[in-house]
Scaffold this motif. Sequence first.
Motif, mmCIF file in Angstrom:
data_model
loop_
_atom_site.group_PDB
_atom_site.id
_atom_site.type_symbol
_atom_site.label_atom_id
_atom_site.label_comp_id
_atom_site.label_asym_id
_atom_site.label_seq_id
_atom_site.Cartn_x
_atom_site.Cartn_y
_atom_site.Cartn_z
ATOM 1 N N GLY A 105 0.944 -1.194 0.060
ATOM 2 C CA GLY A 105 0.003 0.074 -0.096
ATOM 3 C C GLY A 105 0.972 1.267 0.036
ATOM 4 N N LEU A 106 2.065 1.235 0.671
ATOM 5 C CA LEU A 106 2.783 2.409 0.859
ATOM 6 C C LEU A 106 3.598 2.683 -0.569
ATOM 7 C CD1 LEU A 106 4.391 1.998 4.331
ATOM 8 C CD2 LEU A 106 2.737 3.691 3.558
ATOM 9 N N ASN A 107 3.949 1.566 -1.155
ATOM 10 C CA ASN A 107 4.529 1.619 -2.727
ATOM 11 C C ASN A 107 3.322 2.208 -3.391
ATOM 12 O OD1 ASN A 107 7.036 0.277 -1.800
ATOM 13 N ND2 ASN A 107 6.278 -1.665 -2.351
ATOM 14 N N TRP A 108 2.250 1.716 -3.565
ATOM 15 C CA TRP A 108 1.480 2.477 -4.393
ATOM 16 C C TRP A 108 0.900 4.065 -4.197
ATOM 17 C CZ3 TRP A 108 -0.026 0.741 -9.037
ATOM 18 C CH2 TRP A 108 0.113 -0.516 -9.246
ATOM 19 N N ALA A 109 0.959 4.264 -2.784
ATOM 20 C CA ALA A 109 0.622 5.706 -2.579
ATOM 21 C C ALA A 109 1.891 6.546 -3.014
ATOM 22 C CB ALA A 109 0.854 5.772 -0.914
ATOM 23 N N ALA A 110 3.317 5.808 -2.690
ATOM 24 C CA ALA A 110 4.295 6.612 -3.308
ATOM 25 C C ALA A 110 4.353 6.755 -4.967
ATOM 26 C CB ALA A 110 5.567 5.762 -2.923
ATOM 27 N N VAL A 111 3.929 5.691 -5.621
ATOM 28 C CA VAL A 111 3.848 5.830 -7.102
ATOM 29 C C VAL A 111 2.922 6.924 -7.516
ATOM 30 C CG1 VAL A 111 3.140 4.849 -8.954
ATOM 31 C CG2 VAL A 111 4.602 3.626 -7.311
ATOM 32 N N ALA A 112 1.529 6.802 -6.633
ATOM 33 C CA ALA A 112 0.553 7.925 -7.064
ATOM 34 C C ALA A 112 0.993 9.279 -6.662
ATOM 35 C CB ALA A 112 -0.781 7.421 -6.309
ATOM 36 N N LEU A 113 1.820 9.445 -5.726
ATOM 37 C CA LEU A 113 2.200 10.784 -5.315
ATOM 38 C C LEU A 113 3.203 11.337 -6.469
ATOM 39 C CD1 LEU A 113 2.845 10.588 -1.443
ATOM 40 C CD2 LEU A 113 1.035 12.067 -2.851
ATOM 41 N N VAL A 114 4.054 10.487 -6.835
ATOM 42 C CA VAL A 114 5.188 10.941 -7.798
ATOM 43 C C VAL A 114 4.434 11.196 -9.183
ATOM 44 C CG1 VAL A 114 6.993 10.177 -9.295
ATOM 45 C CG2 VAL A 114 7.068 9.650 -6.809
ATOM 46 N N ALA A 115 3.380 10.343 -9.711
ATOM 47 C CA ALA A 115 2.653 10.451 -10.642
ATOM 48 C C ALA A 115 1.895 11.883 -10.481
ATOM 49 C CB ALA A 115 1.725 9.514 -11.100
ATOM 50 N N GLY A 116 1.131 12.057 -9.439
ATOM 51 C CA GLY A 116 0.239 13.424 -9.193
ATOM 52 C C GLY A 116 1.272 14.574 -9.326
ATOM 53 N N PHE A 117 2.411 14.426 -8.699
ATOM 54 C CA PHE A 117 3.598 15.610 -8.791
ATOM 55 C C PHE A 117 3.816 15.937 -10.076
ATOM 56 C CE2 PHE A 117 7.753 17.278 -8.619
ATOM 57 C CZ PHE A 117 7.352 18.437 -7.599
ATOM 58 N N GLY A 118 4.137 14.582 -10.961
ATOM 59 C CA GLY A 118 4.626 14.900 -12.268
ATOM 60 C C GLY A 118 3.710 15.455 -13.114
ATOM 61 N N LEU A 119 2.270 15.255 -13.014
ATOM 62 C CA LEU A 119 1.262 15.913 -13.645
ATOM 63 C C LEU A 119 1.055 17.413 -13.176
ATOM 64 C CD1 LEU A 119 -1.461 13.145 -14.129
ATOM 65 C CD2 LEU A 119 -0.235 14.143 -15.846
ATOM 66 N N LEU A 120 1.071 17.652 -12.119
ATOM 67 C CA LEU A 120 1.031 18.838 -11.500
ATOM 68 C C LEU A 120 2.058 19.786 -12.113
ATOM 69 C CD1 LEU A 120 -0.454 20.912 -9.647
ATOM 70 C CD2 LEU A 120 1.158 20.386 -7.996
ATOM 71 N N TRP A 121 3.406 19.331 -12.019
ATOM 72 C CA TRP A 121 4.630 20.003 -12.497
ATOM 73 C C TRP A 121 4.320 20.317 -14.066
ATOM 74 C CZ3 TRP A 121 9.190 20.547 -9.461
ATOM 75 C CH2 TRP A 121 10.251 21.161 -10.168
ATOM 76 N N LEU A 122 4.005 19.521 -14.801
ATOM 77 C CA LEU A 122 3.623 19.547 -16.219
ATOM 78 C C LEU A 122 2.856 20.683 -16.455
ATOM 79 C CD1 LEU A 122 4.572 18.624 -18.956
ATOM 80 C CD2 LEU A 122 2.967 17.107 -18.765
ATOM 81 N N GLY A 123 1.618 20.864 -15.862
ATOM 82 C CA GLY A 123 0.699 21.538 -15.853
ATOM 83 C C GLY A 123 1.183 23.101 -15.506
ATOM 84 N N VAL A 124 1.981 23.323 -14.673
ATOM 85 C CA VAL A 124 2.382 24.510 -14.263
ATOM 86 C C VAL A 124 3.411 25.056 -15.391
ATOM 87 C CG1 VAL A 124 4.229 25.547 -12.495
ATOM 88 C CG2 VAL A 124 2.105 24.166 -11.716
ATOM 89 N N VAL A 125 4.235 24.003 -15.695
ATOM 90 C CA VAL A 125 5.336 24.311 -16.800
ATOM 91 C C VAL A 125 4.715 24.849 -18.176
ATOM 92 C CG1 VAL A 125 7.021 23.663 -18.304
ATOM 93 C CG2 VAL A 125 7.226 23.002 -15.983
ATOM 94 N N VAL A 126 3.650 24.074 -18.447
ATOM 95 C CA VAL A 126 2.949 24.439 -19.700
ATOM 96 C C VAL A 126 1.991 25.637 -19.609
ATOM 97 C CG1 VAL A 126 1.157 23.742 -21.271
ATOM 98 C CG2 VAL A 126 2.877 22.239 -20.429
ATOM 99 N N PHE A 127 1.214 25.821 -18.465
ATOM 100 C CA PHE A 127 0.367 27.003 -18.542
ATOM 101 C C PHE A 127 0.668 28.126 -17.442
ATOM 102 C CE2 PHE A 127 -2.103 23.037 -19.464
ATOM 103 C CZ PHE A 127 -2.739 23.380 -20.641
ATOM 104 N N ALA A 128 1.475 27.858 -16.606
ATOM 105 C CA ALA A 128 1.699 29.038 -15.593
ATOM 106 C C ALA A 128 3.269 29.732 -15.578
ATOM 107 C CB ALA A 128 1.383 28.684 -14.374
ATOM 108 N N ALA A 129 4.007 28.944 -16.113
ATOM 109 C CA ALA A 129 5.588 29.401 -16.125
ATOM 110 C C ALA A 129 5.722 30.055 -17.509
ATOM 111 C CB ALA A 129 6.490 28.316 -16.134
#
Length: 63
Positions: free
Chosen positions: A5-29
Amino acid sequence: MWKRGLNWAAVALVAGFGLLWLGVVVFAATATSGWLRMVQAFFSLFLIGWAIRKSVHLIRTAT
């Protein structure tokens, strides 16, 4: 069992952070230079790719 469960949580957090980072780079920066935006977008895609690779690994080892 809880480690899986912790492994899945870590993977979900990294994926969510990656998507958030991409959105910021594309639209806000928009004030940053083009090459810096490309480097940040590549890093974001790297994080998303890592999360996908790790998810496939977790699915294969679970069965």
